[in-house]
Design an enzyme around this catalytic site. Structure first.
Site, PDB file in Angstrom:
ATOM      1  N   ASN A  92     -22.629 -27.917  19.713  1.00  0.00           N
ATOM      2  CA  ASN A  92     -22.737 -29.159  18.946  1.00  0.00           C
ATOM      3  C   ASN A  92     -21.392 -29.418  18.266  1.00  0.00           C
ATOM      4  O   ASN A  92     -21.048 -28.757  17.289  1.00  0.00           O
ATOM      5  CB  ASN A  92     -23.862 -28.995  17.910  1.00  0.00           C
ATOM      6  CG  ASN A  92     -23.967 -30.189  16.981  1.00  0.00           C
ATOM      7  OD1 ASN A  92     -23.330 -31.222  17.190  1.00  0.00           O
ATOM      8  ND2 ASN A  92     -24.778 -30.045  15.931  1.00  0.00           N
ATOM      9  N   LYS A 107     -20.509 -31.883  16.570  1.00  0.00           N
ATOM     10  CA  LYS A 107     -20.644 -32.681  15.334  1.00  0.00           C
ATOM     11  C   LYS A 107     -19.606 -33.812  15.346  1.00  0.00           C
ATOM     12  O   LYS A 107     -19.294 -34.328  16.415  1.00  0.00           O
ATOM     13  CB  LYS A 107     -20.550 -31.781  14.102  1.00  0.00           C
ATOM     14  CG  LYS A 107     -21.544 -30.606  14.213  1.00  0.00           C
ATOM     15  CD  LYS A 107     -21.736 -29.845  12.942  1.00  0.00           C
ATOM     16  CE  LYS A 107     -22.736 -28.710  13.177  1.00  0.00           C
ATOM     17  NZ  LYS A 107     -23.055 -27.950  11.989  1.00  0.00           N
ATOM     18  N   HIS A 158     -31.500 -32.469  13.468  1.00  0.00           N
ATOM     19  CA  HIS A 158     -30.533 -31.529  12.893  1.00  0.00           C
ATOM     20  C   HIS A 158     -30.605 -31.619  11.365  1.00  0.00           C
ATOM     21  O   HIS A 158     -30.805 -32.704  10.810  1.00  0.00           O
ATOM     22  CB  HIS A 158     -29.115 -31.862  13.393  1.00  0.00           C
ATOM     23  CG  HIS A 158     -28.150 -30.761  13.095  1.00  0.00           C
ATOM     24  ND1 HIS A 158     -27.613 -30.597  11.843  1.00  0.00           N
ATOM     25  CD2 HIS A 158     -27.660 -29.751  13.857  1.00  0.00           C
ATOM     26  CE1 HIS A 158     -26.829 -29.523  11.848  1.00  0.00           C
ATOM     27  NE2 HIS A 158     -26.839 -28.998  13.068  1.00  0.00           N
ATOM     28  N   GLU A 210     -28.416 -31.712   9.230  1.00  0.00           N
ATOM     29  CA  GLU A 210     -27.464 -32.680   8.651  1.00  0.00           C
ATOM     30  C   GLU A 210     -28.019 -34.100   8.749  1.00  0.00           C
ATOM     31  O   GLU A 210     -27.760 -34.936   7.882  1.00  0.00           O
ATOM     32  CB  GLU A 210     -26.103 -32.540   9.359  1.00  0.00           C
ATOM     33  CG  GLU A 210     -25.417 -31.246   8.930  1.00  0.00           C
ATOM     34  CD  GLU A 210     -24.512 -30.603   9.973  1.00  0.00           C
ATOM     35  OE1 GLU A 210     -24.124 -31.274  10.944  1.00  0.00           O
ATOM     36  OE2 GLU A 210     -24.206 -29.402   9.817  1.00  0.00           O
ATOM     37  N   GLU A 235     -32.492 -23.342  12.986  1.00  0.00           N
ATOM     38  CA  GLU A 235     -31.200 -23.300  12.295  1.00  0.00           C
ATOM     39  C   GLU A 235     -31.441 -23.251  10.787  1.00  0.00           C
ATOM     40  O   GLU A 235     -31.628 -24.288  10.147  1.00  0.00           O
ATOM     41  CB  GLU A 235     -30.391 -24.564  12.616  1.00  0.00           C
ATOM     42  CG  GLU A 235     -30.060 -24.732  14.069  1.00  0.00           C
ATOM     43  CD  GLU A 235     -28.809 -25.588  14.267  1.00  0.00           C
ATOM     44  OE1 GLU A 235     -27.894 -25.119  14.939  1.00  0.00           O
ATOM     45  OE2 GLU A 235     -28.741 -26.709  13.721  1.00  0.00           O
ATOM     46  N   GLY A 288     -22.525 -23.356   9.081  1.00  0.00           N
ATOM     47  CA  GLY A 288     -21.154 -23.591   8.614  1.00  0.00           C
ATOM     48  C   GLY A 288     -20.762 -22.742   7.424  1.00  0.00           C
ATOM     49  O   GLY A 288     -19.748 -22.992   6.774  1.00  0.00           O
ATOM     50  N   SER A 348     -23.741 -20.249  12.246  1.00  0.00           N
ATOM     51  CA  SER A 348     -22.643 -19.271  12.207  1.00  0.00           C
ATOM     52  C   SER A 348     -22.700 -18.251  13.344  1.00  0.00           C
ATOM     53  O   SER A 348     -22.350 -17.083  13.138  1.00  0.00           O
ATOM     54  CB  SER A 348     -22.584 -18.573  10.839  1.00  0.00           C
ATOM     55  OG  SER A 348     -22.322 -19.528   9.826  1.00  0.00           O
TER      56      SER A 348
END
Ligand code: 13P
Length: 254
Positions: free
Chosen positions: A9, A11, A98, A100, A170, A176, A216
């Protein structure tokens, strides 16, 4: 048997030129590796899809996807992109939900259910993301949170439909941050997700669904995480932006 999958991904990263270079490097490395143990999916920003699909060499184990889509097919939704448009540009997979998107764009489980329907009705594969925030992990409510996300967004699907999805666990606190879930934490949650699907559908269906871990994942921890019984690969963020690192993660299946 369920498939092993490693998806990158990207992003909101990479100019077109950078994306083309990265995709060329990765596809060449995949071809050189000649490995058939995992599907590899690159998930760039929408606007790079059609160029990348033109330039990709594929041996049938390599796919392109998108990071989101609108729930409707077309219409007056300024700035949005539909699943069928993504398909027309060479995408076969779409990430839905996701964290985010949930956090910065307030995407609710009900909206995600509609998006899942749209992806499936275009004969594409949704990669449905779920995962708890740190506050939940600290008070040990992660299974309740993830269970609810899955029920709300997926359990309206028929047996045939749910068999076509990929799930990515996730944990938000691992994205991240450089802080991965331990292999055991990943295994426990993946087993929980699979058993929830067994309860609602059947054991056979649950066993056929690929469940990826994201958060990560790096070359030095991929092997241990992917070796867990219920972990079928990874959804990779930062490390997917470096062709070598991404390929070293793919090689964790060799
Ligand atoms: P990182 O690998 O950068 O933690 O990102 C994970 C992720 O969000 C993939 O969708």
């Amino acid at each position: 048997m369920r498939k092993n999958i490693v998806a990158g991904n990207w992003k909101m990263n990479c100019s077109l030129e950078e994306g083309q270079k990265l995709a060329t490097e990765v596809s060449q490395l995949v071809l050189d590796l000649g490995q058939k143990d995992a599907e590899v999916i690159l998930i760039p920003p929408f606007i790079h899809l059609s160029k990348l699909s033109e330039q990709m060499q594929s041996d049938g184990n390599f796919y392109l996807g998108a990071q989101n889509c609108h729930q409707n097919e077309h219409g007056a939704y300024t700035g949005e992109v539909s699943a069928s448009m993504i398909k027309s540009c060479g995408g076969t997979h779409i990430i839905i939900g996701h964290s985010e998107r949930r956090e910065y764009f307030q995407e609710s489980d009900a909206l995600l259910a509609e998006k899942i329907n749209s992806v499936l009705s275009n004969d594409m594969t949704p990669i449905f993301c779920c995962g708890e925030r740190l506050e939940s992990r600290e008070v040990n409510t992660q299974e309740a949170v993830v269970g609810e996300q899955i029920r709300n967004a997926l359990f309206h699907l028929s047996a045939d439909q749910i068999s076509k999805i990929v799930i990515a666990y996730e944990p938000v606190w691992a994205i991240g941050t450089g802080k991965t879930a331990t292999a055991q934490q990943a295994q426990e949650m993946h087993a929980f997700i699979r058993s929830s699907i067994t309860e609602k559908y059947t054991n056979e269906i649950a066993n056929g669904i690929s469940i990826l871990y994201g958060g990560s994942v790096k070359p030095d921890n991929a092997k241990e995480i992917f070796s867990q019984d219920d972990v079928d690969g990874g959804l990779i963020g930062g490390a997917s932006l470096k062709a070598r690192d991404f390929m070293d993660i793919v090689k964790a299946f060799n």
